[in-house]
Write a protein that holds these residues in place. Structure first.
Motif, mmCIF file in Angstrom:
data_model
loop_
_atom_site.group_PDB
_atom_site.id
_atom_site.type_symbol
_atom_site.label_atom_id
_atom_site.label_comp_id
_atom_site.label_asym_id
_atom_site.label_seq_id
_atom_site.Cartn_x
_atom_site.Cartn_y
_atom_site.Cartn_z
ATOM 1 N N UNK A 269 0.832 -1.191 0.000
ATOM 2 C CA UNK A 269 0.000 0.000 0.000
ATOM 3 C C UNK A 269 0.878 1.256 0.000
ATOM 4 N N UNK A 270 2.142 1.091 0.293
ATOM 5 C CA UNK A 270 3.036 2.252 0.256
ATOM 6 C C UNK A 270 3.296 2.703 -1.173
ATOM 7 N N UNK A 271 2.909 1.893 -2.147
ATOM 8 C CA UNK A 271 3.157 2.274 -3.537
ATOM 9 C C UNK A 271 1.984 3.007 -4.161
ATOM 10 N N UNK A 272 1.067 3.444 -3.347
ATOM 11 C CA UNK A 272 -0.047 4.221 -3.868
ATOM 12 C C UNK A 272 0.081 5.653 -3.366
ATOM 13 N N UNK A 273 0.094 6.589 -4.290
ATOM 14 C CA UNK A 273 0.253 7.989 -3.922
ATOM 15 C C UNK A 273 -0.823 8.823 -4.620
ATOM 16 N N UNK A 274 -0.912 10.078 -4.249
ATOM 17 C CA UNK A 274 -1.920 10.951 -4.845
ATOM 18 C C UNK A 274 -1.592 11.267 -6.297
#
Length: 301
Positions: A269-274
């Motif tokens: 989930x750390x690979x999802x950004x705005x």
DNA sequence: AGGCAATATCAGC
DNA sequence: GCTGATATTGCCT
């Protein structure tokens, strides 16, 4: 240049207590996180290596070496790897990134994720059951990102979180909240094999996939599975995930679901950004999200 | 109903 | 142009 995503969360910058354990990277993380936090708070004045070293009370060379050992990157390079600029570039290259990797996983059981994971979803009923009837073993183990809490069923890994401020009870409570009716049994022996398999990339072997168990609502599971398709060292946006699961307008709900991911790091989930490249949020603290992203950047070919 | 780890838009630098 | 603030949003629990 040198712009750090501005949404940093200052409360994650406190020190951890030392974990007396093998996985040496764990002990390093205490210092590393303070360095990252310091840089993030002061990026406006471009802190020199010297002032950073000063702040954590170590020599410049010690800081440099420690950091390199941990991240595979110099502090400066690390910094660049976590800038908005960089995140944007990851996104530009994104294109059909999710499609390519994911389809593979759907046809065969094997290859999803760089970590090689087989996943099994516990279905609808379990959402209502909130874990009733499940026996979950849990234990605490060192990791490169601080002490980790590991939650497992006999079928595989079900939860992975991090302990902050030496607050094990807090970390456990966070896990309990996810499945309030499950039985939690402290059993370090049952969970001890996971950290090495998860956090040491050289052990990621296709022939020995990691078994994970996804316990959540249908929507959540769909989101989490999609995350497994984002390759190491890359990133996507909430809206891209929303499109991928067929609800193009559900970016917000996706964000919420991503935030409820129980198996940190493994389900990336750390690979999802705005959309803007800003890091937005992370359940275990934005500093840690930066750390993980930077750590991955340091391990790219 | 209520709440969001979003995103689009706009005023002020 | 860039930044931060605010308004609007759709969908999940």
């Amino acid at each position: 240049m040198l712009e750090i995503a501005r949404t940093l969360d200052p409360q994650t910058s406190r020190a951890l207590e030392d974990a007396p354990t093998p996985m040496s990277a764990c002990a390093d993380y205490d210092v590393v996180r303070r360095i990252i936090a310091f840089i993030s708070e002061n990026w406006r004045d471009q802190p020199s290596l010297e002032s950073i070293a000063d702040h954590v009370g170590l020599s410049t060379s010690h800081v440099h070496h420690l950091f390199r050992r941990w991240a595979g990157l110099s502090p400066k390079a690390f910094l660049q790897a976590v800038t908005l600029d960089h995140a944007k570039r990851l996104l530009d290259a994104e294109a059909s990134l999710l499609d390519a990797t994911l389809e593979l996983g759907l046809s065969g059981p094997a290859r999803l994720h760089d970590l090689f994971v087989t996943h099994e979803a516990m279905t609808p009923g379990d959402y209502k059951a909130k874990g009733a009837g499940l026996v979950l073993s849990y234990g605490y183990h060192p990791s490169p990102f601080g002490e980790a809490i590991v939650v497992a069923t006999p079928r595989g890994l079900a939860g992975l979180g991090f302990v902050d401020d030496a607050d094990r009870d807090g970390a456990l409570a966070d896990m309990r909240r996810r499945w309030p009716n499950a039985d939690f049994v402290r059993d370090d022996a049952a969970t001890s094999s996971y950290p090495a398999r998860v956090f040491e990339p050289e052990r990621w072997r296709p022939d020995q996939p990691l078994d994970i168990v996804l316990i959540g609502t249908d929507f959540e599971v769909r989101v989490w599975r999609t995350l497994l398709g984002i390759p190491f060292g890359r990133a996507t946006t909430y809206s891209a995930v929303a499109e991928k699961i067929g609800s193009p307008k559900a970016a917000r709900a996706v964000g919420a679901a991503v935030g409820r991911n129980p198996i940190s790091f493994v389900v990336p989930c750390h690979r999802v950004v705005g959309r803007s490249g800003a890091l937005t949020g992370y359940h275990w603290g934005l500093t840690r999200k930066q750390a993980i992203l930077g750590w991955e950047a340091g391990r790219m070919a």
